[in-house]
Design a protein around this motif. Structure first.
Motif, short mmCIF file in Angstrom:
data_model
loop_
_atom_site.label_atom_id
_atom_site.label_comp_id
_atom_site.label_asym_id
_atom_site.label_seq_id
_atom_site.Cartn_x
_atom_site.Cartn_y
_atom_site.Cartn_z
N ALA A 170 -21.36 11.35 12.15
CA ALA A 170 -21.61 10.53 10.96
C ALA A 170 -20.30 10.30 10.20
CB ALA A 170 -22.64 11.21 10.06
N VAL A 171 -19.46 11.33 10.13
CA VAL A 171 -18.17 11.20 9.45
C VAL A 171 -17.26 10.25 10.22
CG1 VAL A 171 -16.05 12.47 8.86
CG2 VAL A 171 -18.28 13.37 8.19
N ILE A 172 -17.22 10.38 11.53
CA ILE A 172 -16.41 9.47 12.36
C ILE A 172 -16.89 8.04 12.17
CG2 ILE A 172 -15.87 8.79 14.74
CD1 ILE A 172 -16.01 11.86 15.42
N ASP A 173 -18.21 7.84 12.21
CA ASP A 173 -18.76 6.49 12.04
C ASP A 173 -18.39 5.90 10.69
OD1 ASP A 173 -19.92 6.50 14.55
OD2 ASP A 173 -21.91 7.08 13.83
N TYR A 174 -18.41 6.72 9.64
CA TYR A 174 -18.04 6.21 8.32
C TYR A 174 -16.54 5.92 8.26
CZ TYR A 174 -16.86 5.73 3.49
OH TYR A 174 -16.35 5.23 2.31
#
Length: 188
Positions: A88-92
């Protein structure tokens, strides 16, 4: 009439916030002290009652901006309930939103090039902040610092390239490729 207790500290914080936003968007060299002070709603004459020089402000703005970014990324991770928090952090981090909103984005891709040619003191502060981001990423991904360094380097490099190209389609492709490469690093 004297100012209320904590007034000077509050003003200093407002200046640091203004500087962080301006540096994220325009870099260090392109932002003058008067521009920072105007962004804080102040006149530039009061700057030196809060800071010795612009370099001191850059260091504080870097610390503030990294804290701000980690807080944001932690909230992104905390909202993820179905899948991997690090994904989720990578995607953001590698999203068009983060790419396009530089004033609130991660300061590391924004300033890395300029910091590499700055004073030893400023490079030391920036190094500490990069280490803090790597520690955050490593802990969230449950990987060691070597893999965390590779992961964060992939994320930062992908974002820098995506922000650098003129073609939006190419920029989006770089973000997608960066996400894929970053997520692959976690698996190995």
């Amino acid at each position: 009439m004297p100012y209320p207790k904590g007034h000077k500290l509050k003003i200093r914080h407002t200046i640091v916030e203004s500087a962080a936003q301006a540096f994220r968007t325009h870099g260090i060299q392109e932002v003058s002290v008067p521009v920072i002070m105007k962004g804080a709603g102040l006149t530039h004459g009061g700057f030196y009652s809060h800071f010795d020089n612009k370099e001191q402000l850059v260091g504080e703005a870097c610390r503030y901006a990294i804290h701000d970014t980690i807080t944001l990324l932690q909230s992104v991770a905390d909202q993820e309930t179905q899948h991997s928090k690090i994904n989720a952090v990578i995607d953001y981090y590698l999203s068009p939103y983060h790419r396009d909103n530089t004033s609130m984005g991660c300061i590391i891709p924004a300033l890395s090039n300029e910091i590499s040619r700055s004073s030893e003191e400023l490079r030391h502060i920036f190094t500490q902040e990069i280490e803090r981001m790597i520690a955050f990423i490593s802990e969230l991904a449950q990987i060691d610092n070597i893999k965390g360094s590779a992961l964060f380097s992939t994320m930062v490099g992908s974002l820098i390239l995506a922000r650098s190209v003129q073609d939006l389609e190419r920029s989006n492709t770089l973000l997608i490729a960066g996400k894929k490469a970053a997520k692959t690093l976690i698996l190995h």
